[in-house]
Design a protein around this motif. Structure first.
Motif, PDB file in Angstrom:
ATOM      1  N   ASN A   1       0.830  -1.206   0.000  1.00 58.88           N
ATOM      2  CA  ASN A   1       0.000   0.000   0.000  1.00 58.88           C
ATOM      3  C   ASN A   1       0.867   1.260   0.000  1.00 58.88           C
ATOM      4  OD1 ASN A   1      -1.320  -2.094   2.370  1.00 58.88           O
ATOM      5  ND2 ASN A   1      -2.456  -1.746   0.471  1.00 58.88           N
ATOM      6  N   ALA A   2       1.575   1.447  -1.100  1.00 61.54           N
ATOM      7  CA  ALA A   2       2.530   2.558  -1.201  1.00 61.54           C
ATOM      8  C   ALA A   2       1.855   3.925  -1.186  1.00 61.54           C
ATOM      9  CB  ALA A   2       3.351   2.411  -2.480  1.00 61.54           C
ATOM     10  N   ALA A   3       0.561   3.991  -1.517  1.00 66.36           N
ATOM     11  CA  ALA A   3      -0.151   5.268  -1.545  1.00 66.36           C
ATOM     12  C   ALA A   3      -0.712   5.649  -0.178  1.00 66.36           C
ATOM     13  CB  ALA A   3      -1.284   5.203  -2.569  1.00 66.36           C
ATOM     14  N   LEU A   4      -0.550   4.798   0.809  1.00 72.10           N
ATOM     15  CA  LEU A   4      -1.154   5.019   2.117  1.00 72.10           C
ATOM     16  C   LEU A   4      -0.626   6.298   2.753  1.00 72.10           C
ATOM     17  CD1 LEU A   4      -3.155   3.612   4.053  1.00 72.10           C
ATOM     18  CD2 LEU A   4      -1.171   2.603   5.210  1.00 72.10           C
ATOM     19  N   ALA A   5      -1.555   7.199   3.116  1.00 76.40           N
ATOM     20  CA  ALA A   5      -1.177   8.475   3.730  1.00 76.40           C
ATOM     21  C   ALA A   5      -1.609   8.562   5.186  1.00 76.40           C
ATOM     22  CB  ALA A   5      -1.787   9.631   2.946  1.00 76.40           C
ATOM     23  N   ASP A   6      -2.654   7.829   5.555  1.00 72.52           N
ATOM     24  CA  ASP A   6      -3.226   7.939   6.899  1.00 72.52           C
ATOM     25  C   ASP A   6      -3.454   6.536   7.462  1.00 72.52           C
ATOM     26  OD1 ASP A   6      -4.871   8.327   9.157  1.00 72.52           O
ATOM     27  OD2 ASP A   6      -5.786  10.097   8.298  1.00 72.52           O
ATOM     28  N   LEU A   7      -2.816   6.226   8.581  1.00 64.61           N
ATOM     29  CA  LEU A   7      -2.943   4.910   9.212  1.00 64.61           C
ATOM     30  C   LEU A   7      -3.299   5.073  10.679  1.00 64.61           C
ATOM     31  CD1 LEU A   7      -2.580   1.814   9.377  1.00 64.61           C
ATOM     32  CD2 LEU A   7      -0.141   2.228   9.794  1.00 64.61           C
ATOM     33  N   GLN A   8      -4.392   4.442  11.094  1.00 67.28           N
ATOM     34  CA  GLN A   8      -4.819   4.437  12.491  1.00 67.28           C
ATOM     35  C   GLN A   8      -4.916   2.980  12.930  1.00 67.28           C
ATOM     36  OE1 GLN A   8      -8.459   6.861  12.747  1.00 67.28           O
ATOM     37  NE2 GLN A   8      -7.801   7.825  10.838  1.00 67.28           N
ATOM     38  N   ALA A   9      -3.974   2.543  13.762  1.00 68.62           N
ATOM     39  CA  ALA A   9      -3.905   1.121  14.118  1.00 68.62           C
ATOM     40  C   ALA A   9      -3.686   0.902  15.612  1.00 68.62           C
ATOM     41  CB  ALA A   9      -2.799   0.443  13.321  1.00 68.62           C
ATOM     42  N   GLY A  10      -4.021   1.885  16.417  1.00 67.61           N
ATOM     43  CA  GLY A  10      -3.836   1.755  17.856  1.00 67.61           C
ATOM     44  C   GLY A  10      -4.753   0.719  18.473  1.00 67.61           C
ATOM     45  N   ARG A  11      -4.421   0.307  19.683  1.00 64.76           N
ATOM     46  CA  ARG A  11      -5.239  -0.626  20.461  1.00 64.76           C
ATOM     47  C   ARG A  11      -5.462  -1.941  19.705  1.00 64.76           C
ATOM     48  NH1 ARG A  11      -7.489   1.306  25.046  1.00 64.76           N
ATOM     49  NH2 ARG A  11      -9.103  -0.290  24.957  1.00 64.76           N
ATOM     50  N   ASN A  12      -4.346  -2.538  19.270  1.00 62.29           N
ATOM     51  CA  ASN A  12      -4.345  -3.892  18.724  1.00 62.29           C
ATOM     52  C   ASN A  12      -3.329  -4.715  19.517  1.00 62.29           C
ATOM     53  OD1 ASN A  12      -6.051  -4.453  16.123  1.00 62.29           O
ATOM     54  ND2 ASN A  12      -5.364  -2.325  15.913  1.00 62.29           N
ATOM     55  N   LEU A  13      -2.794  -5.755  18.928  1.00 62.35           N
ATOM     56  CA  LEU A  13      -1.810  -6.612  19.588  1.00 62.35           C
ATOM     57  C   LEU A  13      -0.489  -6.593  18.828  1.00 62.35           C
ATOM     58  CD1 LEU A  13      -4.209  -9.654  20.225  1.00 62.35           C
ATOM     59  CD2 LEU A  13      -3.659  -7.798  21.813  1.00 62.35           C
ATOM     60  N   LEU A  14      -0.211  -5.496  18.144  1.00 67.16           N
ATOM     61  CA  LEU A  14       0.967  -5.401  17.294  1.00 67.16           C
ATOM     62  C   LEU A  14       2.252  -5.340  18.122  1.00 67.16           C
ATOM     63  CD1 LEU A  14      -0.284  -2.707  14.750  1.00 67.16           C
ATOM     64  CD2 LEU A  14      -0.333  -5.186  14.476  1.00 67.16           C
ATOM     65  N   ALA A  15       3.221  -6.173  17.743  1.00 69.37           N
ATOM     66  CA  ALA A  15       4.545  -6.136  18.366  1.00 69.37           C
ATOM     67  C   ALA A  15       5.530  -5.371  17.506  1.00 69.37           C
ATOM     68  CB  ALA A  15       5.058  -7.563  18.606  1.00 69.37           C
ATOM     69  N   SER A  16       5.226  -5.258  16.198  1.00 74.76           N
ATOM     70  CA  SER A  16       6.093  -4.513  15.289  1.00 74.76           C
ATOM     71  C   SER A  16       5.270  -4.011  14.111  1.00 74.76           C
ATOM     72  CB  SER A  16       7.242  -5.408  14.782  1.00 74.76           C
ATOM     73  OG  SER A  16       6.727  -6.493  14.032  1.00 74.76           O
ATOM     74  N   LEU A  17       5.837  -3.034  13.401  1.00 74.71           N
ATOM     75  CA  LEU A  17       5.139  -2.460  12.255  1.00 74.71           C
ATOM     76  C   LEU A  17       6.172  -1.950  11.266  1.00 74.71           C
ATOM     77  CD1 LEU A  17       2.354  -1.683  11.080  1.00 74.71           C
ATOM     78  CD2 LEU A  17       2.573   0.510  12.241  1.00 74.71           C
ATOM     79  N   ASN A  18       6.155  -2.478  10.062  1.00 72.09           N
ATOM     80  CA  ASN A  18       7.132  -2.119   9.032  1.00 72.09           C
ATOM     81  C   ASN A  18       6.509  -1.074   8.097  1.00 72.09           C
ATOM     82  OD1 ASN A  18       8.961  -1.943   6.935  1.00 72.09           O
ATOM     83  ND2 ASN A  18       9.339  -4.143   6.819  1.00 72.09           N
ATOM     84  N   LEU A  19       7.115   0.111   8.073  1.00 66.95           N
ATOM     85  CA  LEU A  19       6.603   1.209   7.261  1.00 66.95           C
ATOM     86  C   LEU A  19       7.510   1.532   6.078  1.00 66.95           C
ATOM     87  CD1 LEU A  19       5.570   3.626  10.169  1.00 66.95           C
ATOM     88  CD2 LEU A  19       4.121   1.975   8.986  1.00 66.95           C
ATOM     89  N   ASN A  20       8.432   0.654   5.778  1.00 68.62           N
ATOM     90  CA  ASN A  20       9.405   0.927   4.716  1.00 68.62           C
ATOM     91  C   ASN A  20       8.754   1.071   3.336  1.00 68.62           C
ATOM     92  OD1 ASN A  20      11.631   0.951   6.391  1.00 68.62           O
ATOM     93  ND2 ASN A  20      11.959  -1.255   6.239  1.00 68.62           N
ATOM     94  N   GLY A  21       7.599   0.462   3.135  1.00 70.25           N
ATOM     95  CA  GLY A  21       6.941   0.505   1.830  1.00 70.25           C
ATOM     96  C   GLY A  21       5.878   1.566   1.728  1.00 70.25           C
ATOM     97  N   ASN A  22       5.918   2.564   2.636  1.00 72.62           N
ATOM     98  CA  ASN A  22       4.843   3.577   2.699  1.00 72.62           C
ATOM     99  C   ASN A  22       5.407   4.977   2.672  1.00 72.62           C
ATOM    100  OD1 ASN A  22       4.129   1.171   4.913  1.00 72.62           O
ATOM    101  ND2 ASN A  22       2.578   1.521   3.327  1.00 72.62           N
ATOM    102  N   PRO A  23       5.979   5.390   1.555  1.00 74.24           N
ATOM    103  CA  PRO A  23       6.610   6.709   1.459  1.00 74.24           C
ATOM    104  C   PRO A  23       5.630   7.866   1.514  1.00 74.24           C
ATOM    105  CG  PRO A  23       6.521   5.688  -0.704  1.00 74.24           C
ATOM    106  CD  PRO A  23       6.103   4.633   0.280  1.00 74.24           C
ATOM    107  N   ALA A  24       4.347   7.612   1.263  1.00 80.32           N
ATOM    108  CA  ALA A  24       3.349   8.693   1.258  1.00 80.32           C
ATOM    109  C   ALA A  24       2.737   8.929   2.627  1.00 80.32           C
ATOM    110  CB  ALA A  24       2.247   8.370   0.247  1.00 80.32           C
ATOM    111  N   LEU A  25       3.127   8.161   3.621  1.00 79.73           N
ATOM    112  CA  LEU A  25       2.493   8.244   4.943  1.00 79.73           C
ATOM    113  C   LEU A  25       2.766   9.587   5.603  1.00 79.73           C
ATOM    114  CD1 LEU A  25       0.806   6.247   6.681  1.00 79.73           C
ATOM    115  CD2 LEU A  25       2.912   5.727   7.916  1.00 79.73           C
ATOM    116  N   VAL A  26       1.726  10.273   6.016  1.00 79.69           N
ATOM    117  CA  VAL A  26       1.867  11.568   6.701  1.00 79.69           C
ATOM    118  C   VAL A  26       1.256  11.542   8.107  1.00 79.69           C
ATOM    119  CG1 VAL A  26       1.956  12.904   4.567  1.00 79.69           C
ATOM    120  CG2 VAL A  26      -0.253  12.472   5.647  1.00 79.69           C
ATOM    121  N   ARG A  27       0.472  10.515   8.404  1.00 80.09           N
ATOM    122  CA  ARG A  27      -0.166  10.445   9.714  1.00 80.09           C
ATOM    123  C   ARG A  27      -0.221   9.015  10.183  1.00 80.09           C
ATOM    124  NH1 ARG A  27      -6.549  11.026  11.015  1.00 80.09           N
ATOM    125  NH2 ARG A  27      -6.440  11.177  13.269  1.00 80.09           N
TER     126      ARG A  27
END
Length: 263
Positions: free
Chosen positions: A237-263
């Motif tokens: 999802n390289a076009a992803l600009a806005d990600l809201q993923a709080g309150r899950n069970l995530l131990a890690s999150l790789n954002l290397n493929g998301n250059p458009a992310l601003v939030r």
């Protein structure tokens, strides 16, 4: 005789009057008279306030081009309408807004031209969309719906169905779907593999333990907070600009493929 018979489609005007008369009988709302559609308030070229308006809103729009006038838009919002409202056989109706009422059901049989339905904030426990093949936008958030069948609505581009009781959602035939809001339901899984045009996905406050976004490469906004996700792959999802993923069970999150992310 029908009011305004000259220049009107007599049969269709009669059906429009019948629909209004039924609503007037069971609710007593409005100052409309059933036998005078020419006197019903028109929304005008600028339209009416959007869905956020809390005040009563009512109006119509007539299609007058190329023949007798036929009802195109009907807005009856925040009017405390109750019971089951019958809008069947309004064959030229494109837009129906009945949000902010207390409706328990809608009869949409024969509404083959309906493009937009806004029925948020009612008491709908079921909704039959089988007679609405042209439907593009469906807004039925904050009702009591436990299931929805979109098999007859392949042209849907926007689904706004948050705040219901959905446990299953089948989107396989919706190849044009671009926006999906289904927050505050009871979903444990969701299959988005047949929705390549999806750009906006809000599925927060469900019970998802996994989510496959590999088919949704146009996604720009993703809301998945308050689920049970222990991992999420957004590398497609390289076009992803806005990600809201709080309150899950995530131990890690790789954002290397998301250059458009601003939030």
């Amino acid at each position: 005789s029908l009011a305004g018979a000259q220049g009107w489609d007599r049969d269709y005007e009669s059906r429009a009057q019948e629909v209004a008369a039924g609503l007037i009988r069971i609710t007593g709302f409005m100052d409309w008279t059933a036998n005078n559609p020419a006197g019903w308030p028109e929304i005008g070229s600028s339209g009416l306030p959007g869905y956020k308006a809390a005040r009563p809103v009512q109006g119509v729009e007539w299609a007058r081009e190329g023949g007798p006038a036929r009802l195109k838009t009907l807005i009856l919002a925040n009017l405390k309408l109750q019971r089951v409202a019958d809008f069947s056989r309004l064959t030229s109706l494109n837009r129906l807004e009945v949000y902010g009422n207390q409706l328990r059901g809608l009869n949409l049989d024969g509404n083959q031209a309906l493009i937009e339905l806004a029925a948020m904030n009612n008491h709908l426990a079921s909704l039959n969309l089988g007679a609405c093949p042209e439907l593009r936008r469906l807004s039925v958030s904050n009702n009591q719906l436990k299931e929805l069948d979109f098999s007859a609505n392949p042209r849907l581009t926007g689904l706004f169905i948050s705040g219901n009781q959905l446990t299953d959602l089948r989107l396989g035939g919706l190849s044009e779907l671009a926006e999906l809001e289904v927050m505050n339901n009871r979903l444990t899984t969701i299959d988005l593999s047949a929705n390549p045009l999806l750009s906006r996905l809000l599925v927060s406050y469900n019970r998802l333990s996994e989510l496959d976004l590999s088919s949704n490469q146009l996604l720009t906004e993703l809301g998945v907070r308050d689920n049970s996700l222990d991992s999420i792959d957004i590398s497609f999802n390289a076009a992803l600009a806005d990600l809201q993923a709080g309150r899950n069970l995530l131990a890690s999150l790789n954002l290397n493929g998301n250059p458009a992310l601003v939030r």
